[in-house]
Structures are given as structure tokens and as C-alpha cells.
Design a protein around this motif. Sequence first.
Motif, PDB file in Angstrom:
ATOM      1  N   GLY A  86     -10.623 -10.676   7.057  1.00 54.25           N
ATOM      2  CA  GLY A  86      -9.483 -10.772   7.735  1.00 54.25           C
ATOM      3  C   GLY A  86      -9.162  -8.695   8.124  1.00 54.25           C
ATOM      4  N   ASN A  87     -10.135  -8.724   8.149  1.00 51.86           N
ATOM      5  CA  ASN A  87     -10.344  -6.720   9.176  1.00 51.86           C
ATOM      6  C   ASN A  87      -9.321  -6.327   8.679  1.00 51.86           C
ATOM      7  OD1 ASN A  87     -12.680  -8.072  10.550  1.00 51.86           O
ATOM      8  ND2 ASN A  87     -11.249  -8.909  12.030  1.00 51.86           N
ATOM      9  N   ARG A  88      -9.265  -6.051   7.319  1.00 55.73           N
ATOM     10  CA  ARG A  88      -8.471  -4.742   6.802  1.00 55.73           C
ATOM     11  C   ARG A  88      -9.281  -4.365   5.429  1.00 55.73           C
ATOM     12  NH1 ARG A  88      -5.104  -7.689   3.192  1.00 55.73           N
ATOM     13  NH2 ARG A  88      -4.023  -6.200   3.453  1.00 55.73           N
ATOM     14  N   VAL A  89      -8.649  -3.303   5.182  1.00 56.71           N
ATOM     15  CA  VAL A  89      -9.111  -2.102   4.076  1.00 56.71           C
ATOM     16  C   VAL A  89      -7.336  -1.743   3.442  1.00 56.71           C
ATOM     17  CG1 VAL A  89     -10.498  -0.377   3.453  1.00 56.71           C
ATOM     18  CG2 VAL A  89     -10.903  -1.306   5.145  1.00 56.71           C
ATOM     19  N   VAL A  96     -14.185  -6.348 -10.424  1.00 55.64           N
ATOM     20  CA  VAL A  96     -15.474  -7.278  -9.425  1.00 55.64           C
ATOM     21  C   VAL A  96     -14.265  -7.971  -9.033  1.00 55.64           C
ATOM     22  CG1 VAL A  96     -17.323  -9.043  -9.856  1.00 55.64           C
ATOM     23  CG2 VAL A  96     -16.301  -7.835 -11.907  1.00 55.64           C
ATOM     24  N   PRO A  97     -14.913  -7.878  -7.342  1.00 56.84           N
ATOM     25  CA  PRO A  97     -14.205  -8.224  -6.595  1.00 56.84           C
ATOM     26  C   PRO A  97     -14.504  -9.955  -6.245  1.00 56.84           C
ATOM     27  CG  PRO A  97     -16.228  -7.348  -4.874  1.00 56.84           C
ATOM     28  CD  PRO A  97     -15.968  -6.837  -7.053  1.00 56.84           C
ATOM     29  N   HIS A  98     -13.630 -10.867  -5.986  1.00 60.40           N
ATOM     30  CA  HIS A  98     -13.901 -12.339  -5.779  1.00 60.40           C
ATOM     31  C   HIS A  98     -13.067 -12.621  -4.566  1.00 60.40           C
ATOM     32  CE1 HIS A  98     -15.471 -12.680  -9.975  1.00 60.40           C
ATOM     33  NE2 HIS A  98     -14.354 -12.587 -11.066  1.00 60.40           N
ATOM     34  N   LEU A  99     -14.625 -13.472  -4.098  1.00 58.84           N
ATOM     35  CA  LEU A  99     -14.248 -13.321  -2.081  1.00 58.84           C
ATOM     36  C   LEU A  99     -12.984 -14.950  -1.789  1.00 58.84           C
ATOM     37  CD1 LEU A  99     -16.612 -11.814  -2.108  1.00 58.84           C
ATOM     38  CD2 LEU A  99     -17.217 -12.445   0.377  1.00 58.84           C
ATOM     39  N   LEU A 100     -13.471 -15.774  -2.428  1.00 56.96           N
ATOM     40  CA  LEU A 100     -12.454 -17.211  -2.320  1.00 56.96           C
ATOM     41  C   LEU A 100     -11.396 -16.811  -3.298  1.00 56.96           C
ATOM     42  CD1 LEU A 100     -14.580 -19.858  -0.937  1.00 56.96           C
ATOM     43  CD2 LEU A 100     -13.649 -18.812   0.280  1.00 56.96           C
ATOM     44  N   ASP A 101     -11.574 -16.242  -4.324  1.00 59.13           N
ATOM     45  CA  ASP A 101     -10.599 -16.314  -5.085  1.00 59.13           C
ATOM     46  C   ASP A 101      -9.812 -15.465  -4.273  1.00 59.13           C
ATOM     47  OD1 ASP A 101     -11.223 -17.978  -7.513  1.00 59.13           O
ATOM     48  OD2 ASP A 101     -12.324 -17.114  -7.032  1.00 59.13           O
ATOM     49  N   PHE A 102      -9.521 -14.706  -3.564  1.00 56.74           N
ATOM     50  CA  PHE A 102      -8.844 -12.928  -3.100  1.00 56.74           C
ATOM     51  C   PHE A 102      -7.865 -12.522  -4.225  1.00 56.74           C
ATOM     52  CE2 PHE A 102      -8.295 -16.765  -0.082  1.00 56.74           C
ATOM     53  CZ  PHE A 102      -7.980 -16.137   1.295  1.00 56.74           C
ATOM     54  N   ALA A 103      -8.771 -11.807  -4.939  1.00 58.54           N
ATOM     55  CA  ALA A 103      -8.903 -11.486  -6.213  1.00 58.54           C
ATOM     56  C   ALA A 103      -9.982 -10.438  -6.712  1.00 58.54           C
ATOM     57  CB  ALA A 103      -8.856 -12.736  -7.494  1.00 58.54           C
ATOM     58  N   VAL A 104      -9.523  -8.863  -7.374  1.00 57.02           N
ATOM     59  CA  VAL A 104     -10.039  -8.547  -7.578  1.00 57.02           C
ATOM     60  C   VAL A 104      -9.616  -8.029  -8.930  1.00 57.02           C
ATOM     61  CG1 VAL A 104     -10.640  -6.031  -8.078  1.00 57.02           C
ATOM     62  CG2 VAL A 104     -10.195  -7.119  -5.989  1.00 57.02           C
ATOM     63  N   ILE A 141      -5.445 -16.362   6.751  1.00 59.68           N
ATOM     64  CA  ILE A 141      -6.171 -15.068   6.846  1.00 59.68           C
ATOM     65  C   ILE A 141      -7.082 -14.649   6.180  1.00 59.68           C
ATOM     66  CG2 ILE A 141      -6.180 -12.538   7.223  1.00 59.68           C
ATOM     67  CD1 ILE A 141      -2.829 -12.798   8.640  1.00 59.68           C
ATOM     68  N   HIS A 142      -8.501 -14.485   6.040  1.00 61.03           N
ATOM     69  CA  HIS A 142      -9.261 -14.735   5.030  1.00 61.03           C
ATOM     70  C   HIS A 142      -8.926 -13.188   4.581  1.00 61.03           C
ATOM     71  CE1 HIS A 142     -10.960 -18.558   7.018  1.00 61.03           C
ATOM     72  NE2 HIS A 142      -9.857 -18.587   6.249  1.00 61.03           N
ATOM     73  N   SER A 143      -8.718 -13.210   4.015  1.00 60.91           N
ATOM     74  CA  SER A 143      -8.446 -11.421   3.253  1.00 60.91           C
ATOM     75  C   SER A 143      -9.468 -11.303   2.176  1.00 60.91           C
ATOM     76  CB  SER A 143      -6.415 -11.321   2.811  1.00 60.91           C
ATOM     77  OG  SER A 143      -7.191  -9.870   3.168  1.00 60.91           O
ATOM     78  N   TRP A 144     -10.804 -11.626   1.986  1.00 62.47           N
ATOM     79  CA  TRP A 144     -11.559 -11.504   1.272  1.00 62.47           C
ATOM     80  C   TRP A 144     -12.014 -10.555   0.628  1.00 62.47           C
ATOM     81  CZ3 TRP A 144     -15.279 -15.484   4.126  1.00 62.47           C
ATOM     82  CH2 TRP A 144     -14.567 -16.642   4.548  1.00 62.47           C
ATOM     83  N   PRO A 145     -11.907  -9.747  -0.975  1.00 68.30           N
ATOM     84  CA  PRO A 145     -12.312  -8.973  -1.509  1.00 68.30           C
ATOM     85  C   PRO A 145     -14.090  -8.843  -1.245  1.00 68.30           C
ATOM     86  CG  PRO A 145     -11.679 -10.008  -2.693  1.00 68.30           C
ATOM     87  CD  PRO A 145     -10.926 -11.045  -1.755  1.00 68.30           C
ATOM     88  N   PHE A 146     -14.453  -7.816  -1.119  1.00 70.52           N
ATOM     89  CA  PHE A 146     -16.250  -7.276  -0.959  1.00 70.52           C
ATOM     90  C   PHE A 146     -16.391  -6.679  -1.733  1.00 70.52           C
ATOM     91  CE2 PHE A 146     -19.761  -6.340   0.486  1.00 70.52           C
ATOM     92  CZ  PHE A 146     -20.396  -7.658   1.159  1.00 70.52           C
ATOM     93  N   THR A 174      -5.313  -9.743  -2.926  1.00 69.88           N
ATOM     94  CA  THR A 174      -5.544  -9.598  -1.880  1.00 69.88           C
ATOM     95  C   THR A 174      -5.032 -10.424  -0.899  1.00 69.88           C
ATOM     96  OG1 THR A 174      -7.900 -10.028  -1.267  1.00 69.88           O
ATOM     97  CG2 THR A 174      -7.195  -8.215  -2.283  1.00 69.88           C
ATOM     98  N   THR A 175      -3.945 -11.078  -0.890  1.00 69.98           N
ATOM     99  CA  THR A 175      -3.423 -12.481  -0.023  1.00 69.98           C
ATOM    100  C   THR A 175      -2.462 -11.131   0.688  1.00 69.98           C
ATOM    101  OG1 THR A 175      -3.371 -14.040  -1.713  1.00 69.98           O
ATOM    102  CG2 THR A 175      -1.752 -14.570   0.349  1.00 69.98           C
ATOM    103  N   VAL A 176      -2.758 -11.926   2.405  1.00 71.11           N
ATOM    104  CA  VAL A 176      -2.191 -10.789   3.353  1.00 71.11           C
ATOM    105  C   VAL A 176      -0.594 -11.703   2.987  1.00 71.11           C
ATOM    106  CG1 VAL A 176      -1.093 -10.882   5.527  1.00 71.11           C
ATOM    107  CG2 VAL A 176      -3.318 -10.747   4.901  1.00 71.11           C
ATOM    108  N   LYS A 177       0.468 -10.219   2.966  1.00 71.89           N
ATOM    109  CA  LYS A 177       1.510 -10.554   2.585  1.00 71.89           C
ATOM    110  C   LYS A 177       2.363 -11.915   3.666  1.00 71.89           C
ATOM    111  CE  LYS A 177       6.581  -8.491   1.819  1.00 71.89           C
ATOM    112  NZ  LYS A 177       7.238  -7.546   1.707  1.00 71.89           N
ATOM    113  N   ASN A 178       3.656 -12.436   3.347  1.00 69.24           N
ATOM    114  CA  ASN A 178       3.940 -13.781   4.044  1.00 69.24           C
ATOM    115  C   ASN A 178       2.549 -14.864   4.495  1.00 69.24           C
ATOM    116  OD1 ASN A 178       6.188 -12.649   3.973  1.00 69.24           O
ATOM    117  ND2 ASN A 178       6.214 -11.357   5.712  1.00 69.24           N
ATOM    118  N   ASP A 179       1.777 -14.949   3.830  1.00 69.39           N
ATOM    119  CA  ASP A 179       0.438 -16.118   4.660  1.00 69.39           C
ATOM    120  C   ASP A 179      -0.048 -16.429   3.082  1.00 69.39           C
ATOM    121  OD1 ASP A 179      -1.363 -17.337   5.467  1.00 69.39           O
ATOM    122  OD2 ASP A 179      -3.420 -15.651   5.386  1.00 69.39           O
TER     123      ASP A 179
END
Length: 318
Positions: free
Chosen positions: A221-224, A166-174, A199-204, A189-194
Amino acid sequence: MKLETFYRSFAVIAVTLTLFLQAGPAVAEEVTHSFLACGQKTYMVDGDGNTIWTYPHSTRDGYVLPNGNIVLTLSKGKQYSGGAVVEVATDGSERLIWKGTQSEVNSAHPTASDTFVITEAGSKPRLLEVDRAGNVVVEFPLECQTENFHLQTRMARKLDDGTYLVPHLLDFAVKNYDRNGKVLSSIDTTVKNDPERKIHSWPFTAIRHGEGHTLVCCTNGNRVVDFNAKGENVWQLTNEDFPGTWLQDPCGGQVLPNGNFVITSYKVNRSKIDSPKLIEVNQDKEVVWTYRSDSPVGIHHFQILDTNGLKLTPPVLK
């Protein structure tokens, strides 16, 4: 070898080489896909890019079942204020599987045991597994923030071992839950050094594949990112890998049987028509296939159904 035999063999080789040079290099077959698209518009597209089916409501998630029926997670609206899950048969008839009881229903994953894994967002976020009659067979609360219902969770999936990813967006966690709601593991899912998570690297969408890998589509965060079994970032796709800003809110993804990844860019719209709505890349980040359209509406999630007319074999990893 006799001289006569040698010259005969040489002549055969020369003729073969001449024919090869005249024919030119082999041309790879163009890749095509048919797919189901979910979002503000819900529709199905064939391999030639033609729309062959539409549904008159906004959807968040969807699956085409082996029998051809389509399971859809409906966005909240006048008919279902908390969202819903329905099954649309091939004859067009529709059956309600689940009516949401809180703010949103965000996913409905059909399992091998003919049940559906559903998440509800709201003041008491929870995961449910229900049968076709809507009877609850598994239920537990989700460990996520409760201040922003919309950004609590998205595409929950049941894994082969009976646990839930289960991905949790604002928790930056799967998070990986067991059937009793215990968190077995979590991917950050936090970006390293952030550390402040600017950077809103929210897991969807989180997809378990291969040897314990988890492919995660991170929206704003526009990352995969592909994480290994230890939760380490071992592969990453960003806009630096494309000729332009092709990743624009990459919500949904799918891992194909050949190992390629297909990603949707939900915020692609008419003002950025040169950017594709769906992108397929291989492990070397080479673009294999894209889908573009002039519709101003993006694709929230999707399911690739076939490749060059050949139906994809299960399981569906999306």
C-alpha cells in the motif's frame, strides 16, 4: 541610566550585532547514522556510508545486542529449510537459537528478560518465546489466514506490559495478544473508503511508542500510518509527501529517541537509483536523512545504531 552608560551599552550591542552578521546564520550539523541492514544482503554501515561488516546469508530481521553480538532471523534455505534464529558473537562465532519447524521464521525480538520472541509461518502459524537454550517459555497459535504462509505475519514484538504486538498482512490487522494467545485488541489497516481492500495496505512492522500509539509500515500500500490508542489514523506518510515514489514496499521502520521515524523502501533497486533505501522524517514529514546505494538489493529491515557517532539509548523501537 547615565548617558555614558547608555552609549557604552549601545556600543556593545552594535559590536555583537556586527559579529553575528559577519558570521552568518548557524549551519545545522549534518545527520549521520550507522545501521544494520537485513535482506538478501546482510551488512553493517558506519556513519560515513562505508560497509564495515557483512554476513553471508539472507536475513529477515536482526538486532545488535548491547554486548555487540548480533541476533539474526535467517531466511529459509539449504541449511535451514524452515528458517532459523542465530546469534553471531563479536569474534565471529555463531550459535543456533532456534531452527524453524514450518515454512518460515519471520522475526526474533530480544526481550529485557533475555528471551527471544519468534514467529513461525505455516499451516499452524504460531508465536514462540524461547530462552537462549531454545527452551519454549510461551507458545500460542496466531489468529490469521492459513492459505498464504508467506503473508501470514512478520515483525512480532513483546511490549513492556508483557503482551505481544503482531502484524498479519493478508488479514489487514495488527493484533495485540496476551501470553495465552487471547486477542486483546486489533488495529484495522484497511484504507478508508476501500472496503474491498484493493489497496494492499498489508501491515509488516508495527511499533508501539509514545502514549499508546502504534506506527505501522504497510507494504504494497506504500503507506506508513500512526494510529492512536483508540486505533484511529492520526498521521500518515505516502508518496505524496515526497518528490517522487520514495515509498516502494516500506517493510521496516524504527522510531528514534527524538521521535523521528526511519522507514525502509524494500523494492528500491538500480533502475530507481534516485530513490533512497532508508528515509528519516520528522513529525512534520520533513526529510532529515536518507541512505542511498548503487546495490540492486533492497533493505528488508534494519536497526539504526547511532546518530552522529552517539550510540542510541534503549529501548530499540523497530
